[in-house]
Each structure stands twice: as C-alpha cells, then as structure tokens.
Design an enzyme around this catalytic site. Structure first.
Site, short mmCIF file in Angstrom:
data_model
loop_
_atom_site.label_atom_id
_atom_site.label_comp_id
_atom_site.label_asym_id
_atom_site.label_seq_id
_atom_site.Cartn_x
_atom_site.Cartn_y
_atom_site.Cartn_z
N ASP A 253 2.43 1.75 3.35
CA ASP A 253 3.36 0.74 3.88
C ASP A 253 4.78 1.18 3.58
O ASP A 253 5.71 0.92 4.34
CB ASP A 253 3.17 -0.63 3.22
CG ASP A 253 1.79 -1.21 3.41
OD1 ASP A 253 1.14 -0.86 4.40
OD2 ASP A 253 1.38 -2.01 2.55
N GLU B 89 -10.00 -12.98 -2.42
CA GLU B 89 -9.24 -13.39 -1.23
C GLU B 89 -9.96 -14.54 -0.53
O GLU B 89 -11.15 -14.46 -0.23
CB GLU B 89 -9.06 -12.22 -0.25
CG GLU B 89 -8.43 -12.72 1.05
CD GLU B 89 -7.93 -11.65 2.01
OE1 GLU B 89 -7.40 -10.63 1.53
OE2 GLU B 89 -8.06 -11.87 3.22
N GLU C 3 -11.09 -6.15 -4.92
CA GLU C 3 -11.10 -7.18 -3.87
C GLU C 3 -12.34 -7.02 -3.00
O GLU C 3 -12.55 -5.97 -2.38
CB GLU C 3 -9.82 -7.03 -3.03
CG GLU C 3 -9.73 -8.02 -1.88
CD GLU C 3 -8.39 -7.93 -1.16
OE1 GLU C 3 -7.40 -7.45 -1.76
OE2 GLU C 3 -8.34 -8.34 0.02
N HIS D 232 0.89 -1.17 0.00
CA HIS D 232 0.00 0.00 0.00
C HIS D 232 0.93 1.22 0.00
O HIS D 232 2.02 1.16 0.56
CB HIS D 232 -0.84 0.08 1.28
CG HIS D 232 -1.76 -1.08 1.51
ND1 HIS D 232 -1.36 -2.21 2.16
CD2 HIS D 232 -3.07 -1.25 1.23
CE1 HIS D 232 -2.37 -3.04 2.25
NE2 HIS D 232 -3.44 -2.48 1.70
N ASP E 298 -6.93 -14.06 8.59
CA ASP E 298 -5.69 -13.86 7.83
C ASP E 298 -4.57 -14.84 8.17
O ASP E 298 -3.42 -14.45 8.34
CB ASP E 298 -5.16 -12.42 8.05
CG ASP E 298 -5.67 -11.45 7.00
OD1 ASP E 298 -6.21 -11.90 5.98
OD2 ASP E 298 -5.51 -10.24 7.21
N ASP F 16 -5.44 -13.38 -3.58
CA ASP F 16 -4.94 -13.27 -2.20
C ASP F 16 -5.17 -14.60 -1.49
O ASP F 16 -6.31 -15.00 -1.24
CB ASP F 16 -5.66 -12.15 -1.44
CG ASP F 16 -5.02 -10.79 -1.70
OD1 ASP F 16 -4.07 -10.71 -2.51
OD2 ASP F 16 -5.48 -9.81 -1.08
N ASP G 74 -1.73 -12.89 1.41
CA ASP G 74 -2.21 -11.75 2.20
C ASP G 74 -2.59 -12.29 3.57
O ASP G 74 -3.76 -12.54 3.86
CB ASP G 74 -3.40 -11.09 1.50
CG ASP G 74 -3.82 -9.81 2.21
OD1 ASP G 74 -3.13 -9.41 3.17
OD2 ASP G 74 -4.83 -9.22 1.81
N LYS H 297 -14.99 -8.02 0.16
CA LYS H 297 -15.04 -8.53 1.53
C LYS H 297 -16.43 -8.23 2.06
O LYS H 297 -16.95 -7.15 1.81
CB LYS H 297 -13.96 -7.85 2.38
CG LYS H 297 -13.82 -8.40 3.80
CD LYS H 297 -12.70 -7.72 4.57
CE LYS H 297 -12.62 -8.26 5.98
NZ LYS H 297 -11.59 -7.57 6.78
N ASP I 216 -11.92 -11.58 10.31
CA ASP I 216 -10.86 -11.73 9.31
C ASP I 216 -9.59 -12.25 9.98
O ASP I 216 -8.85 -11.49 10.59
CB ASP I 216 -10.62 -10.35 8.68
CG ASP I 216 -9.74 -10.41 7.46
OD1 ASP I 216 -9.37 -11.51 7.03
OD2 ASP I 216 -9.42 -9.33 6.94
N MET J 97 2.61 -5.77 -7.66
CA MET J 97 1.31 -5.17 -7.34
C MET J 97 1.47 -4.04 -6.35
O MET J 97 2.35 -4.08 -5.48
CB MET J 97 0.38 -6.26 -6.79
CG MET J 97 -1.00 -5.83 -6.35
SD MET J 97 -1.10 -5.22 -4.64
CE MET J 97 -1.69 -6.69 -3.80
N HIS K 62 -11.79 -13.76 2.76
CA HIS K 62 -12.96 -12.91 2.61
C HIS K 62 -14.17 -13.72 2.12
O HIS K 62 -15.29 -13.52 2.59
CB HIS K 62 -12.67 -11.77 1.65
CG HIS K 62 -11.65 -10.79 2.18
ND1 HIS K 62 -11.18 -9.73 1.43
CD2 HIS K 62 -11.03 -10.71 3.39
CE1 HIS K 62 -10.30 -9.04 2.17
NE2 HIS K 62 -10.18 -9.64 3.35
MN MN Z 1 -6.47 -9.10 0.77
#
Ligand code: MN
Length: 391
Positions: A61, A221, A185, A58, A261, A249, A291, A187, A259, A92, A224
């Site tokens: 980030d 994802e 994406e 991102h 992850d 993802d 991810d 969710k 979530d 990406m 998600h």
């Molecule tokens: Mn993701």
C-alpha cells in the site's frame, strides 16, 4: 443530543491505507476504478481531516511492488511528512501476501518451497518497513492460504508450513528487537475456496502450537466471522479471555455473503452494539481499526462520510453502552435473571472429594428451577427502546 461524538486520539480509531484509499474496484476486477488513486501521503491527510488517530498499511500500500530505491525513498519521505503534519501514528503494519500471481496457491502454505521462501522474505521486509514507522502490531491475514481442492494440497502440511513461517518470523522479530506483537486474522473463504484456520477460534488453538505463543494473538474481523455465520462478539470474548486480543478489524456485513467490508454499524446495529459494549466494558486499549470500504457509488467526499460514519457509530454505541450500564431497571432485571443463591456457593469453585459427594447427594427441585421465567424478552425489548432513543 448531549454527548460528544467527536473522534479523539484516546479512541484509537485507525484506518488502513487500503480502506479510504480504495479506488472502488472490486476484487473480481469486474469494475474499473471509480475514484482516482491517492498517494499514501494524501490518504494520511484525508484521515487527518476526518479525525482519525492512526493509519495502517500493507507493505505494497505504501511502496509498490516494483518501486525503485529512489521511488521508495521519495514515497517514505512524503508519507513521513504527512504523518508529522497531521499527527497520525502507524500502530499496525502487515504484508500483502495475496495480490501477486506468485501467491496463486498460497504464500506460507504454498506447496512450492520457492514461494514459501519468497513469502518469508517479503514478510521480513514488511516488518522492517512497519518498524521504520513505529508499528507495534503486525497482522497476518492469509488470504490465499488455502485450497479449492484437497487433491494435492495437504492441510496438515499447510499447518506445518504456516507454523514454521511464524516461528521463523517470531525469531526475526526478536533478533531485530522490533517488539512486535503478531495478530492472526481468520477468514473462512474468499479468495480461496477454503482458507485454512477459518475462524478466530481456530487461530487461537493454532497459536498454542507455536514456539512463541506469548508473542502471537489474533486480529478478529467482524465481516469474516459473519461470513462464517458466527457471533463476532463471542469470538472476541474468547480472544480476550485468552489474553490474545491484540488488534481488531471493525466493519460490517450481511451474514453468509461475500466479503462486503461495509462501514462499521451499517447493517448489524445490535451485534455492533454488543461488540462495542464488550470492548468498553473489559477495557480494551488497542486500536479500533476500521477495515472497510466506502460504497463504490462514492467520490472522496463520500469516502470521508464513510470514515466519519465508522467512528461516529462506534461512539454512539459507546454512549448507548454507558446508558445500558446505568439503566437501573435493566440492571435490576439482569441481576434478577442471575438468581443469586448463596446456598449454592458450597458447590462451586475448586473440586474436593467432600464437595463432590455432597453435590451428588443433593436433591434439586428441577421443575421449580425450570419454571422461573428469565424475562429476556422484556430486557431485549428494553434494549431496542434504548438503542432507538425511547429510553
Ligand atoms: Mn481485515
């Protein structure tokens, strides 16, 4: 064990700066950081050490929201040096449109035109940053594009605003010659009560309403779709069928939870197996992006184990998929279950009035057809045996 589980560049294994770089705080800030933060350059070095192919980010980030121009240049220089040193690429990039208080009611779908304009500005700058490092896929995850109540925020307006933003950014992409493919994406919820366009299928429908549908695909994802209680591989298959699987993802998740992850393959062996088998069988050539986050119990050695585990598990399932495809007994049963019957060919394919008339007049032996056992039980147990190393 006779197969190679070493990650290689051709596997296209990527991680986000935010994944292995997570300090272990949770999204509700009820825990303090467990691991000291690492610079983007050091995260790249960690990924180089475990054998990843690429790193995604991102905007924030890499460059903190309030970084000065001098700080920005210094970070970019270090990051670029680490990429060169490790050979990692940046396939990406994406925009953080959710971590600042200005996005409390969404970004592109906010009711406030100032917020929408700021979100557009931030996305364009994020695209500039990604392009600077060679990114070719640009992901949009609208974490706050939704509502807790429909009392004042209209979902129709939300869709209109979201569409306008993407149309604008597609034109920006063209005007700059970036050549990005956009990947949306979905969710279902969290951090909003409801997020608009909650599933990959919803995104696929929405894309067709854009000015440049050819430029826009999806980034499904696993976690998600599992949050929504759906079959991830089926969503991925639909995206592939539509020519829209621009990115993916991978992670893991218990069904119908927050979530989580988790490390790819941690929880859902069978779903993960079918997913990997699908991607390999159809010849998907994009990034396999993890991810996911290491457990909050881990130090950075544990983070490396997490990252290695994601890739290792993918490669195990890839090998298992190969064994599945080459298992003569299983394949014979699959073929048998399809009950090929050449006499039915005249009824399939393109419509014609004659074909329709002949089909309407045909007599089927419904009981005979229905009485045939399909042996899915046997095959499914054979799959279990295969996965557990008993075949
Ligand atoms: Mn993701």
């Amino acid at each position: 064990m006779s197969f190679d589980l070493t990650p290689k560049p051709e596997h296209k294994f990527t991680f986000g700066l935010w994944t292995v770089g997570s300090t272990g705080t949770d999204q509700f800030a009820t825990t303090f950081p467990i691991r000291a933060g690492k610079s983007p350059a050091d995260i790249v070095r960690l990924l180089g050490e475990v054998g990843a192919y690429g790193v995604n980010f991102h905007d924030n980030d890499l460059i903190p929201l309030d970084a000065t121009p001098a700080e920005t240049e210094a970070i970019k220089k270090d990051f670029r040096a680490a990429l060169k040193e490790t050979g990692l690429v940046v396939p990406m990039a994406t925009t953080n449109l959710f971590s600042s208080q200005i996005f409390k009611d969404g970004a592109f779908t906010s009711n406030d035109p100032k917020v929408r304009a700021y979100a557009l500005q931030k996305a364009m700058r994020g695209m500039d940053l990604g392009a600077e490092f060679g990114a070719k896929v640009y992901v949009f995850w609208g974490g706050r594009e939704g509502a807790e109540t429909d009392v004042a925020k209209d979902p129709l307006e939300g869709l209109k605003h979201f569409r306008e933003a993407l149309n604008f950014l597609c034109e920006y992409n063209n005007s700059q010659g970036y050549g990005y493919k956009f990947a949306l994406e979905a969710k279902p919820n969290e951090p909003r009560g409801d997020i608009y366009l909650p599933t990959t299928g919803a995104m696929l429908g929405f894309i067709e309403t854009l000015d440049h549908p050819e430029m826009v695909g999806v980034n499904p994802e696993m976690a998600h779709e599992h949050m929504a209680g759906l079959n991830f591989m089926h969503a991925v298959a639909q995206a592939w069928d539509a020519g829209k699987l621009f990115h993916i993802d991978l992670n893991d998740q218990n069904y119908a939870r927050f979530d989580q992850d988790w490390r790819f393959g941690q929880q859902s062996w069978k779903q993960s197996f079918f997913l990997v088998k699908f991607l390999e069988d159809v010849g998907y050539t994009g990034s396999r992006h993890f991810d996911a986050h290491a457990f909050r119990t881990e130090d950075y050695e544990g983070v490396k184990e997490f990252a290695r585990g994601c890739m290792r598990t993918y490669l195990i399932f890839k090998e298992k998929a190969r064994q599945f495809n080459e298992d003569k007994e299983l394949q014979a049963l699959i073929a048998e279950s399809k009950a090929e019957d050449k006499s039915m060919e005249k009824f399939s394919g393109k419509f014609s009035a004659e074909k329709a008339a002949e089909l309407k007049a045909f007599t089927f032996d419904r009981n005979a057809i229905a009485s045939r056992g399909l042996r899915y039980e046997k095959m499914d147990q054979m799959l279990t045996d295969l996965m557990m190393g008993l075949r």
